[in-house]
Scaffold this motif. Structure first.
Motif, PDB file in Angstrom:
ATOM      1  N   ARG A 138       0.807  -1.216   0.000  1.00 27.88           N
ATOM      2  CA  ARG A 138       0.000   0.000   0.000  1.00 27.88           C
ATOM      3  C   ARG A 138       0.841   1.267   0.000  1.00 27.88           C
ATOM      4  NH1 ARG A 138      -3.407  -0.395   4.923  1.00 27.88           N
ATOM      5  NH2 ARG A 138      -4.239   1.606   4.196  1.00 27.88           N
ATOM      6  N   ILE A 139       2.124   1.168   0.356  1.00 29.75           N
ATOM      7  CA  ILE A 139       2.995   2.336   0.267  1.00 29.75           C
ATOM      8  C   ILE A 139       3.129   2.772  -1.189  1.00 29.75           C
ATOM      9  CG2 ILE A 139       5.344   3.191   0.626  1.00 29.75           C
ATOM     10  CD1 ILE A 139       3.699   2.989   3.178  1.00 29.75           C
ATOM     11  N   GLU A 140       3.112   1.806  -2.101  1.00 26.22           N
ATOM     12  CA  GLU A 140       3.172   2.145  -3.522  1.00 26.22           C
ATOM     13  C   GLU A 140       1.921   2.905  -3.945  1.00 26.22           C
ATOM     14  OE1 GLU A 140       4.216  -1.116  -6.050  1.00 26.22           O
ATOM     15  OE2 GLU A 140       5.750  -1.876  -4.687  1.00 26.22           O
ATOM     16  N   ASP A 141       0.764   2.464  -3.464  1.00 26.83           N
ATOM     17  CA  ASP A 141      -0.484   3.175  -3.783  1.00 26.83           C
ATOM     18  C   ASP A 141      -0.455   4.583  -3.214  1.00 26.83           C
ATOM     19  OD1 ASP A 141      -1.431   0.822  -4.965  1.00 26.83           O
ATOM     20  OD2 ASP A 141      -2.372   0.142  -3.105  1.00 26.83           O
ATOM     21  N   LEU A 142       0.083   4.717  -1.994  1.00 24.09           N
ATOM     22  CA  LEU A 142       0.174   6.029  -1.371  1.00 24.09           C
ATOM     23  C   LEU A 142       1.107   6.932  -2.164  1.00 24.09           C
ATOM     24  CD1 LEU A 142      -0.460   7.958   0.960  1.00 24.09           C
ATOM     25  CD2 LEU A 142       1.343   6.826   2.299  1.00 24.09           C
ATOM     26  N   ALA A 143       2.212   6.383  -2.657  1.00 24.50           N
ATOM     27  CA  ALA A 143       3.145   7.186  -3.449  1.00 24.50           C
ATOM     28  C   ALA A 143       2.472   7.747  -4.697  1.00 24.50           C
ATOM     29  CB  ALA A 143       4.360   6.340  -3.831  1.00 24.50           C
ATOM     30  N   VAL A 144       1.717   6.907  -5.382  1.00 22.89           N
ATOM     31  CA  VAL A 144       1.009   7.360  -6.582  1.00 22.89           C
ATOM     32  C   VAL A 144       0.010   8.447  -6.221  1.00 22.89           C
ATOM     33  CG1 VAL A 144      -0.586   6.662  -8.415  1.00 22.89           C
ATOM     34  CG2 VAL A 144       1.347   5.186  -7.811  1.00 22.89           C
ATOM     35  N   ARG A 145      -0.693   8.253  -5.126  1.00 22.99           N
ATOM     36  CA  ARG A 145      -1.692   9.237  -4.712  1.00 22.99           C
ATOM     37  C   ARG A 145      -1.042  10.568  -4.364  1.00 22.99           C
ATOM     38  NH1 ARG A 145      -5.654   8.444   0.392  1.00 22.99           N
ATOM     39  NH2 ARG A 145      -7.000  10.248   0.098  1.00 22.99           N
ATOM     40  N   LEU A 146       0.094  10.528  -3.685  1.00 25.14           N
ATOM     41  CA  LEU A 146       0.792  11.767  -3.344  1.00 25.14           C
ATOM     42  C   LEU A 146       1.243  12.511  -4.592  1.00 25.14           C
ATOM     43  CD1 LEU A 146       2.953  10.474  -0.357  1.00 25.14           C
ATOM     44  CD2 LEU A 146       0.934  11.954  -0.219  1.00 25.14           C
ATOM     45  N   ALA A 147       1.698  11.762  -5.591  1.00 24.41           N
ATOM     46  CA  ALA A 147       2.095  12.405  -6.852  1.00 24.41           C
ATOM     47  C   ALA A 147       0.891  13.053  -7.528  1.00 24.41           C
ATOM     48  CB  ALA A 147       2.740  11.375  -7.780  1.00 24.41           C
ATOM     49  N   LEU A 148      -0.252  12.402  -7.455  1.00 27.71           N
ATOM     50  CA  LEU A 148      -1.465  12.959  -8.046  1.00 27.71           C
ATOM     51  C   LEU A 148      -1.893  14.234  -7.309  1.00 27.71           C
ATOM     52  CD1 LEU A 148      -3.527   9.696  -8.674  1.00 27.71           C
ATOM     53  CD2 LEU A 148      -2.594  11.210 -10.429  1.00 27.71           C
TER      54      LEU A 148
END
Length: 344
Positions: free
Chosen positions: A34-44
């Motif tokens: 889920r850290i990967e999902d969070l990273a994508v969300r932060l970039a968005l």
């Protein structure tokens, strides 16, 4: 009705590119979960592949509740004032956690039932000295609700102007778990019995009294409109946190949502403008009864589950290193191609 800040839903045009960036790092595909999902969300949220969240601010919104007059809490309202003083002195749990994770702390007087002396870390945004007793009538007027929302949005904008790039939101207010339970009951919606927890602590007799008072309050009115529900049952600090979430989202500033009380404010904000959900990072699953139901109503999966139920933003602070780590995945980790080619 006062106009609220316009919130743009996340532009997902580059989502596939951000996902490819994360997938291409020097690690097995999906290995960071889920850290990967969070990273994508932060970039968005940031609108770029290199977000930074070094300057974090914990805002602890404080307010008193007329419901305490009916015995919904094991503690008197005077404890709110005492805990605000403790926070301003740097001696509360939230202060210790903030120092541990490198965050600054400010306290927002949304509606403490006392005159607070000026302090460098105190933001005076008081609407009135506490809410009215929601068991007997509306906790706030429509004008007071709008004022609290607007002042909360202004606090968030000021934080961004001061250079903060992420907000952690906390609260302090004796009786506010009772108010949050009523908000969950009506806006979830959820059965009242599943929404009521022990709050700061109750024995069996205290819990029975709390349930009876909240049943009386809920029976007064069938309102379901978010603003009307907030006026009938909300707290000044809860309304101001909702405004801060709306203001932060309008400024494309991520917010770390603490436990049961702050999640109730997020529930209000999201019911008012669903677009703000994109900017809410739910920090932890509280041990307070009703929080699991509230998270389900919001479709939220929190980052941590540590059986916390203190409030003050403590859970939000503990989640901050995970946000920074997710941002670091985007900006500091080599790509697999670079590793294989020896370009380090």
């Amino acid at each position: 009705m006062t106009s609220r800040p316009a919130i743009a839903p996340l532009d997902r045009t580059d989502e596939a590119a951000y996902r490819a960036l994360v997938d291409g790092k020097a690690k097995p595909l999906g290995a960071l979960g889920r850290i990967e999902d969070l990273a994508v969300r932060l970039a968005l949220i940031a609108g770029r592949p290199n977000p930074s969240y070094e300057r974090a601010l914990l805002l602890v919104f404080a307010g008193d509740h007329g419901l305490t007059e009916s015995g919904v809490s094991a503690y008197p309202s005077a404890v709110t004032t005492a805990m605000v003083a403790t926070l301003l002195a740097g001696r509360a749990s939230a202060n210790a956690f903030a120092r541990a994770v490198g965050a600054e702390v400010k306290v927002v007087d949304a509606g403490v039932a006392a005159d607070l002396a000026p302090h460098p870390l105190l933001i005076d945004a008081k609407v009135r000295k506490g809410t009215r007793n929601a068991a007997l009538g509306p906790a706030m007027t429509a004008q007071e609700v709008e004022s609290a929302l607007a002042r909360g949005a202004a606090v968030a904008r000021r934080a961004q102007d001061d250079g903060f790039d992420i907000l952690a939101l906390g609260e302090m207010g004796i009786g506010n778990s009772a108010s949050a339970a009523l908000l969950l009951h009506r806006l979830g919606p959820a059965p009242l019995a599943e929404s009521i927890g022990a709050g700061a602590g109750h024995d069996a007799e205290g819990m029975a009294r709390k349930r009876a008072v909240l049943e009386t309050a809920a029976a007064r009115t069938p309102v379901t409109d978010p603003l009307e529900v907030l006026a009938q049952f909300g707290g000044l600090e809860i309304a101001m946190i909702a405004g801060a979430i709306l203001g932060a989202a309008a400024a494309r500033l991520p917010v770390l949502v603490d436990g049961f009380i702050v999640s109730a404010a997020a529930l209000v904000a999201i019911r008012l403008d669903p677009a703000c959900a994109d900017y809410c990072i739910f920090a932890h699953r509280s041990a307070e009864r009703g929080h699991e139901v509230m998270l389900a109503a919001l479709g939220a999966e929190p980052l941590l589950d540590l059986s916390l139920r203190l409030g003050e933003g403590t859970g939000a602070l503990l989640a901050l290193p995970l946000v920074r780590a997710a941002a670091g995945l985007l900006t500091e980790v080599a790509s697999l191609d670079d590793v294989l080619a020896g370009r380090l």
